[in-house]
Design a protein around this motif. Structure first.
Motif, PDB file in Angstrom:
ATOM      1  N   ILE A 159       0.536  10.188  74.414  1.00 10.86           N
ATOM      2  CA  ILE A 159       0.015  11.603  74.117  1.00 10.86           C
ATOM      3  C   ILE A 159       0.740  12.796  74.412  1.00 10.86           C
ATOM      4  N   MET A 184       3.552  12.589  71.539  1.00 11.91           N
ATOM      5  CA  MET A 184       2.826  13.312  70.325  1.00 11.91           C
ATOM      6  C   MET A 184       2.463  14.921  70.622  1.00 11.91           C
ATOM      7  N   HIS A 185       2.416  15.395  71.533  1.00 16.01           N
ATOM      8  CA  HIS A 185       2.023  16.936  71.878  1.00 16.01           C
ATOM      9  C   HIS A 185       3.259  17.577  71.968  1.00 16.01           C
ATOM     10  N   PRO A 216       6.083   9.354  65.637  1.00 12.74           N
ATOM     11  CA  PRO A 216       5.881   8.513  66.934  1.00 12.74           C
ATOM     12  C   PRO A 216       6.879   7.505  66.501  1.00 12.74           C
ATOM     13  N   GLN A 273      -5.745  15.315  67.104  1.00  6.96           N
ATOM     14  CA  GLN A 273      -6.164  13.919  67.068  1.00  6.96           C
ATOM     15  C   GLN A 273      -6.233  13.280  65.904  1.00  6.96           C
ATOM     16  N   ILE A 329      -2.757  12.028  65.097  1.00  7.71           N
ATOM     17  CA  ILE A 329      -2.251  10.926  65.836  1.00  7.71           C
ATOM     18  C   ILE A 329      -2.809   9.863  65.375  1.00  7.71           C
ATOM     19  N   CYS A 352      -0.201   6.866  63.720  1.00  7.52           N
ATOM     20  CA  CYS A 352       0.282   5.937  65.089  1.00  7.52           C
ATOM     21  C   CYS A 352      -0.670   4.503  64.617  1.00  7.52           C
TER      22      CYS A 352
END
Length: 765
Positions: free
Chosen positions: A445, A448-449, A456, A515, A518, A522
């Motif tokens: 996380i 990704m942020h 990723p 989110q 993500i 991912c």
């Protein structure tokens, strides 16, 4: 670690030895053959029999096979039957030789320098030298047949006197002797058996290896073949072998196949202990414990000791292929034609059976440490294994300074990255998942942020897929109707909670739309618009509870619609995800249109979302179309975009805006046509980097001059922050002081640095 911990202790044969001793005592003048392979414990067994019968029998060992024995059979037999007398005779012989040499020297010196010796001294010296020399001459010319004398004396002693302790002649390693020596022993046997004899004879060896048995000499002279006690067979000690390895390595090896190989190939106790010494050396001295798969390393050691041709074939194949990246494709030992070419046809069945063991043990098992096929060199003997143990990996994973950069970086070829990835792919991950997944999820996380729309790496995708699986497995198994999709809702809810807790722990804010990004970037079910995770499978199968595009569309469309209707929609990073959720992320395809359940999602036509799409900032606009169409430039001529918008076909309109944004990124820095700099500025990597800076600096329309100036200033700031030696690079470029090549080199270095620096965004905020 003491050696006795790595050795099968001496196996007691007392009960069997007592029975054999009784047989020898009771059966006079009989001949036996003690059958067993080399190293199977025959000699030690006979020593035990001797202890049991020492009061009743006299054991005589005739060891003719030893390579340092060059004397005749009669002399060796005499040494065995008369050890004390033979020793004295040897001493006397050496003394006579020495005396002869001394006397000869005295006579020679007298002749040269004319020393006057007393007559008696001269006479004695001459007599001694003459007698000894003549004795040697007579024995050499067989006038005095010493061998015959010694043999007669030995045979007489062996026959013995029935009233006193009978003799037991043990002829050790009979099968190793030459045909000539075996023939002499047959004649010796006949000589002993003639007349009255109480001598028992035991031939020791392996009947299968007798060099010349075509005339059935052994069948004629042997009264009884004695087999070794069962406790000395591998069926008896193979389990103990595995237990010793398991105990010393502190590892459960109950399913290891190596014990079966010892049984199948009739290995001896000596071979088992020899094998254990190599196991200790590889796992302890070479420190391979936890760095290789134990069962496979044991097999490699076994092949090294007992099948050197197979081991050499493995090694040669590795040498040929070691420069290739994908070692899993090597046909290392499974080609039976190659492996068996040096074997005889009579062993074909045995070879096929052994081949099955090899195939089974060296099978491609996705475990950690990596199996032989992926890391062959680590398994060869006397080679170091640098693969970290599971405990070392866990220590690295729990260290933020190590795991965060690994999670953020692009797919790396560095060893630790590959080893953690292999560990996450292994079937034994479940044993450690509770210990490592929370820390790995936190690192994923964080990565990704770290930057806008971070792409990723394979490590992050694997981490989040394992998190998803863990959540699914943690939910209670409950029966539900095929239309009941409550488990998917529970998974989504639990996932949202976990991500929220992680972001709180990292002290960052993460929107719901981030989110969504993500999830789609991912998780496996989002990798392609043509994904086969159809809505029917998701809703109708309890075994496919994956977070998918269908699940997100079903459960988050309403929330995404609320986000879309917020006042500042389009200017926020990840706003495009709200539209993608409602549109099920990808354009309609033949596969999902034909899926009846697809219609239950009530996907709105793309035409109804055009106004909101056109509100998106340029960095979000590109992200939307790259996801929805696979690439924004595919808009031109796209069937589903064949409607009018602002007096143009909408597909053409999208194509033109997308190209304008791309062209702005290419023209941000001037370059010579056809130069390497121009190629770099036209690359997808540069385009993504340009859009990230635009998102960080909130430049919604990168096509206007003001936004471009802001982006240029931030780019200059970033270049200077990484390159303290060459500052003001962009200013110098505008003044013509910097060439294309210098700028290209610095921009390439910059892109490389931000790839591996999760904190780069803070340099321009």
């Amino acid at each position: 670690m003491t050696k006795n911990k790595w050795r099968i202790p001496t196996i007691s044969t007392d009960m069997y030895a007592e029975e054999f001793a009784k047989l020898l005592i009771d059966e006079s003048n009989k001949t036996f053959f003690l059958q067993g392979k080399w190293g199977s414990g025959k000699t030690e067994y006979l020593k035990n029999v001797e202890k049991k019968a020492k009061d009743n029998l006299n054991f005589i060992y005739l060891e003719l096979w030893k390579p340092d024995f060059n004397e005749s059979l009669s002399r060796q037999l005499f040494d065995a039957t008369h050890p004390k007398l033979a020793k004295r005779a040897t001493i006397v012989g050496h003394a006579l030789v020495t005396l002869t040499i001394v006397c000869s020297l005295i006579l020679a010196i007298k002749g040269v320098i004319s020393i006057n010796l007393p007559n008696y001294a001269f006479t004695i010296t001459t007599i001694i030298a003459t007698v000894v020399i003549n004795l040697f001459s007579l024995t050499k010319n067989k006038v005095i047949n010493v061998d015959k004398i010694l043999m007669s004396s030995s045979i007489k002693m062996l026959k013995g006197n029935p009233k006193i302790c009978p003799n037991v002649l043990i002829i050790d390693d009979f099968d190793r002797l030459s045909q000539k020596t075996q023939g002499e022993l047959y004649r010796l046997f006949n000589a002993i058996q003639q007349g009255r004899s109480s001598c028992r004879i035991i031939f020791v060896g392996n009947l299968n290896n007798i060099k010349d048995n075509k005339n059935n000499f052994l069948d004629k002279i042997i009264d009884q073949v004695i087999a070794l006690p069962f406790v000395l067979n591998p069926q008896s000690f193979s389990n103990r072998l595995v237990e010793i390895i398991s105990s010393n390595l502190n590892e459960d090896l109950s399913r290891v196949e190596i014990g079966k190989l010892f049984i199948y190939e009739h290995r001896t106790l000596r071979e088992a202990n020899h094998f254990l010494s190599y196991v200790e050396d590889e796992f302890c001295r070479q420190k391979k414990k936890g760095r290789v798969q134990t069962d496979q390393e044991l097999l490699i050691i076994y092949l090294y000791l007992f099948h050197k041709d197979r081991y050499q074939k493995l090694y040669e194949d590795w040498q040929k292929e070691k420069n290739k990246k994908e070692l899993s494709t090597i046909a290392y030992c499974m080609d039976s034609n190659n492996l068996l070419e040096t074997k005889t046809a009579t062993k074909q069945d045995d070879e096929d059976e052994l081949e099955q063991y090899i195939n089974k043990i060296l099978d491609d098992t996705v475990k950690y440490p990596p199996e032989f096929q992926r890391h062959q060199v680590a398994y060869f003997l006397n080679e170091k294994s640098y693969i970290p143990t599971v405990n070392n990996l866990i220590i690295s994973i729990q260290n933020d300074e190590i795991i965060k950069p690994l999670a953020y970086s692009k797919d790396s070829d560095q060893a630790l990255y590959q080893e953690i990835f292999e560990f996450l792919n292994s079937v034994n991950l479940e044993d450690y998942i509770e210990e490592i997944i929370p820390q790995l999820a936190k690192a994923a996380i964080f990565a990704m942020h770290s930057e806008p729309r971070h792409e990723p790496n394979s490590l992050v995708t694997k981490i989040l897929e394992n998190c998803e699986t863990r959540i699914e497995n943690s939910l209670p198994e409950a029966s539900y109707d095929k239309r009941d999709s409550k488990p998917i809702k529970d998974i989504l809810s639990e996932t949202h909670t976990i991500i929220s807790n992680i972001t709180k722990n990292l002290d960052i804010e993460m929107s719901l739309t981030e989110q969504f990004y993500i999830y789609r970037s991912c998780l496996l079910s989002f990798r392609s618009p043509e994904s086969d995770y159809s809505v029917t499978r998701i809703f109708n199968s309890k075994d496919n509870r994956l977070i998918s595009k269908y699940a997100l569309t079903k459960y988050y469309s309403k929330k995404a619609d609320e986000i879309e209707n917020q006042k500042d929609f389009g200017k926020n990073l990840y706003d495009a995800e709200a539209l993608l959720v409602q549109l099920c992320f990808f354009k309609s395809t033949s596969s999902n249109i034909l899926d009846v359940s697809y219609y239950h999602l009530k996907i709105p036509p793309i035409k109804t979302k055009v106004a909101k799409i056109e509100q998106l900032a340029d960095f979000e606009y590109v992200a939307f179309w790259d996801c929805y169409l696979g690439l924004g430039t595919r808009a031109k001529g796209e069937r589903i975009l064949n409607f009018e918008y602002k007096n143009k076909i909408y597909g053409d309109y999208v194509y033109n805006r997308y190209k304008e944004i791309k062209q702005t990124a290419c023209n941000l820095l001037k370059s010579n046509k056809g130069s390497e700099l121009e190629k770099m500025l036209n690359s997808r990597e540069w385009f993504a980097f340009f859009l990230r800076i635009a998102a960080i600096t909130h430049q919604y329309n990168v096509r206007n001059n003001f936004s471009q100036k802001v982006i240029l200033n931030k780019l200059a700031q970033l270049l200077d922050s990484y390159n303290e030696k060459e500052i003001n690079l962009l200013s110098k470029r505008l003044n013509g002081e910097i060439s294309d090549d210098v700028l290209l080199r610095n921009l390439q270095d910059l892109l490389s640095q931000v790839k591996n620096d999760p904190e780069w965004v803070s340099r321009i905020k």
